[in-house]
Design an enzyme around this catalytic site. Structure first.
Site, PDB file in Angstrom:
ATOM      1  CB  SER A  28     -19.945 -28.999  16.208  1.00 10.79           C
ATOM      2  OG  SER A  28     -18.788 -29.620  16.760  1.00 10.79           O
ATOM      3  CG  ASN A 115     -16.865 -31.231  28.832  1.00  7.41           C
ATOM      4  OD1 ASN A 115     -17.194 -31.518  27.683  1.00  7.41           O
ATOM      5  ND2 ASN A 115     -17.394 -31.812  29.897  1.00  7.41           N
ATOM      6  CB  THR A 160     -35.591  16.899  20.095  1.00  7.96           C
ATOM      7  OG1 THR A 160     -36.487  18.013  19.970  1.00  7.96           O
ATOM      8  CG2 THR A 160     -34.232  17.395  20.567  1.00  7.96           C
ATOM      9  CG  HIS A 161     -39.698  14.768  20.080  1.00 14.13           C
ATOM     10  ND1 HIS A 161     -40.137  13.734  20.876  1.00 14.13           N
ATOM     11  CD2 HIS A 161     -39.257  15.744  20.921  1.00 14.13           C
ATOM     12  CE1 HIS A 161     -39.991  14.060  22.152  1.00 14.13           C
ATOM     13  NE2 HIS A 161     -39.449  15.274  22.211  1.00 14.13           N
ATOM     14  CB  SER A 282     -33.988   1.272  -9.092  1.00 12.23           C
ATOM     15  OG  SER A 282     -35.193   0.631  -9.469  1.00 12.23           O
ATOM     16  CG  ASN A 290     -31.852   2.210  -4.256  1.00 14.11           C
ATOM     17  OD1 ASN A 290     -32.590   3.190  -4.245  1.00 14.11           O
ATOM     18  ND2 ASN A 290     -32.051   1.158  -5.036  1.00 14.11           N
ATOM     19  CE1 TYR A 322     -19.554 -28.076  26.588  1.00 15.69           C
ATOM     20  CE2 TYR A 322     -20.586 -30.221  26.273  1.00 15.69           C
ATOM     21  CZ  TYR A 322     -20.083 -29.039  25.755  1.00 15.69           C
ATOM     22  OH  TYR A 322     -20.122 -28.823  24.404  1.00 15.69           O
ATOM     23  CD  GLN A 327     -22.405 -29.432  18.651  1.00 16.38           C
ATOM     24  OE1 GLN A 327     -21.714 -30.337  19.092  1.00 16.38           O
ATOM     25  NE2 GLN A 327     -23.347 -29.638  17.732  1.00 16.38           N
ATOM     26  CE  LYS A 330     -17.773 -23.943  20.870  1.00 15.83           C
ATOM     27  NZ  LYS A 330     -18.849 -24.356  21.810  1.00 15.83           N
TER      28      LYS A 330
END
Length: 466
Positions: A28, A115, A160-161, A282, A290, A322, A327, A330
C-alpha cells in the site's frame, strides 16, 4: 529492487518469500505514503508514552523521537523515498529508524500493532484535512456573501421545475448557497468530533499486556477521547464513511451551483458572462467559450459519491476485528479529500473572478413573463376575494393574455376591471417586478429588507470559529 528482497517483519514465520506479484498486490506504500508525517507524529507520541510509563528508558524514548524527526526532515527534503519493497508507510518508517539509530529503533513497536497505528494515522490525517476544508468553505461563503452584497437589488427570475416562477433578489439566490455550505461547515464539525478519538493502544484487537497510558498518548496527539473498546478501536471506519458522506453533500451543493452557472452562461439565458481566466475554447468552433470549471465540478461529484458507496460496501460484511479489506479505505478517503478540496478551490475562484452577472439582461428577464401572476391573486385576496377564486381568475387571464400576445403589465385598467371590479390603478405598482420582490418580506423571504437581515446574519455566522 525485487519486491520480496526486503525481509518483512513477519518473514521468520514463513519458509518461502512472498511471490513478487503478490507482494506488489499486497503493498500500500504507493498511496499510504500520504500518511507519512502523521505516522511520524503518532510514533513520536507512542515513543514518549513508552518512556513515560518506563516501558523503555527516557534515553531510548529521546533517541526514538529524534530519529523519527530526522526521517520527517529527510522526507521533506526528498532524501527519504520509500519504494514498493517497504510494503507500507509504517514499515518503511520503522525500518529507516532502525537504520538510523540501531536496535533501539526496534523498540518503537512495543505495545502497538499496525492495526491501531494505521487507525491513528488516518484520524490524524483526517482531522487536519477537515480543518482545512472547513477553512475553504468559509472562503467560498465569503465570496458568495461579497457577491450577494453587490446584488441585493439586482433581480433574477426564480424557477420551479425549471419554469419561470417568481422574481427574486439575486442576493437571495446566492445566499441560498451560503446556507447550504453553512450546513456543510457544521456537518464537518460534527464529523470531526467522531474522528477525534484515539485508537492508539488498542493493539491488534485486544489491547496489550504492557502498562501503557493511552490517555497520555492521546493528549500528546490532541485527541479529545480514546476508544473504550479495543475491537471497535481497530475496526471502526464509521468516521471515514461519515466524512465521505459529508464530502458528497458538499459536492451536491457545488454541483447544483455549477449547473446553474452552466445554464446562466448559455445563449438561451445570458445571465452571466464567463471571463477568459475560467473558461476554455473549442478545438474546432472559434466562437465557443466553454464553462469547463462548473462542468468538471459537476462531473467530479460522481467520483466522491462512488467512494461513499465503495466504503459502505467495504464495511458491510466485515467481522470483527481488523481485516485486510480495510486497506481499501485509504484511496477512497484520500481521493475524496483531494477532490472536494480541488472543487472548492476552483468554484471559489470562478465565483470570485471568473464570471460577471449581466444585470441589464437580468432586469430585462424579469419583465418578460408571467411570474407576477401570483401577486395579482394576492392583490385580489387582500381585497377580500377568496384566494382560490382569485387564483382561478388569474389563470384565465394568463391564458387569454398568451393568446393575445400580452403580458399582465400590458392590460389596460378597463381590462383589469372587466375581470373584477376590485382592480384599481395601484395594480400596476403591485405587479412591477421590483415591488413583487420587495413585498415578499416574510422571514426568510426575498424581500430586500429580509435579504439585508440575512446578509447580517450570514456575516455573524462566518465569524464563528467552531
Amino acid at each position: 529492487m525485487n519486491p520480496s528482497a526486503q525481509p518483512q517483519t513477519w518473514s521468520q514465520r514463513f519458509e518461502t518469500a512472498l511471490h513478487p506479484a503478490i507482494a506488489q498486490f499486497n503493498a500500500s506504500i504507493s498511496f499510504d505514503i500520504e500518511l507519512i508525517e502523521y505516522d511520524i507524529t503518532g510514533s513520536q507520541a507512542h515513543a514518549k508514552m513508552l518512556a513515560h510509563t518506563n516501558i523503555i528508558s527516557s534515553e531510548e524514548g529521546e533517541a526514538l523521537v529524534s530519529g523519527l524527526e530526522q526521517i520527517r526532515q529527510d522526507y521533506r527534503k526528498g532524501l527519504f523515498k520509500p519504494g514498493i519493497d517497504a510494503e507500507d508507510v509504517h514499515f518503511a518508517v520503522e525500518h529507516r529508524l532502525t537504520e538510523l539509530i540501531g536496535d533501539t529503533g526496534k523498540k518503537l513497536h512495543t505495545a502497538r500493532s499496525r492495526n491501531d497505528q494505521v487507525g491513528t494515522d488516518t484520524r490524524l490525517y483526517l482531522r487536519d484535512q477537515i480543518n482545512q476544508i472547513r477553512s475553504q468553505l468559509r472562503a467560498f461563503q465569503t465570496v458568495l456573501l461579497t457577491l450577494a452584497e453587490q446584488h441585493v437589488e439586482t433581480l433574477i427570475p426564480g424557477y420551479t421545475h425549471l419554469q419561470r416562477a417568481q422574481p427574486l433578489s439575486l442576493a437571495h439566490h446566492l445566499l441560498a448557497y451560503v446556507e447550504m455550505t453553512q450546513r456543510d461547515w457544521e456537518r464537518l464539525g460534527d464529523v470531526y468530533r467522531r474522528v477525534d478519538i484515539s485508537p492508539l493502544g488498542s493493539g491488534a484487537l485486544a489491547g496489550t499486556t504492557f502498562p501503557i497510558d493511552r490517555h497520555y498518548a492521546a493528549d500528546l496527539l490532541g485527541f479529545s477521547q480514546v476508544y473504550a473498546n479495543s475491537l471497535d478501536g481497530v475496526s471502526d471506519r464509521d468516521f471515514a464513511i461519515e466524512f465521505v458522506a459529508a464530502a458528497s453533500l458538499i459536492l451536491v451543493h457545488l454541483s447544483r451551483l455549477s449547473e446553474e452557472v452552466i445554464l446562466w452562461a448559455s445563449e438561451e439565458f445570458r445571465f452571466v458572462t464567463l471571463k477568459d481566466s475560467c473558461a476554455t475554447g473549442s478545438s474546432i468552433m472559434p466562437q465557443k467559450k466553454n464553462p469547463d470549471v462548473p462542468e468538471l465540478v459537476r462531473g467530479k461529484a460522481g467520483r466522491v459519491f462512488g467512494h461513499l458507496q465503495a466504503l459502505l460496501v467495504l464495511m458491510k460484511g466485515l467481522p470483527l476485528a481488523y481485516n485486510k479489506d480495510l486497506q481499501e479505505d485509504k484511496e477512497a478517503l484520500f481521493d475524496s479529500v483531494k477532490t472536494v478540496r480541488a472543487c472548492l478551490e476552483a468554484m471559489t475562484i470562478l465565483m470570485q473572478e471568473g464570471l460577471e452577472f449581466r444585470t441589464d439582461r437580468l432586469n430585462q428577464a424579469v419583465t418578460e413573463d408571467f411570474s407576477n401572476a401570483t401577486d395579482v391573486a394576492d392583490y385580489l385576496a387582500a381585497k377580500g376575494v377568496p384566494f382560490r377564486e382569485a387564483y382561478n381568475m388569474v389563470g384565465k387571464v394568463v391564458k387569454t393574455s398568451l393568446v393575445s400576445g400580452k403580458l399582465l403589465k400590458d392590460l389596460t385598467l378597463e381590462e383589469w376591471q372587466a375581470i373584477h371590479p376590485a382592480f384599481e390603478p395601484d395594480i400596476y405598482e403591485a405587479i412591477a417586478p421590483r415591488q413583487v420582490v420587495a413585498a415578499r418580506n416574510s422571514y426568510g423571504g426575498t424581500g430586500f429588507a429580509q435579504v439585508q437581515q440575512a446578509l447580517s446574519a450570514a456575516k455573524e455566522r462566518l465569524s464563528q470559529v467552531n
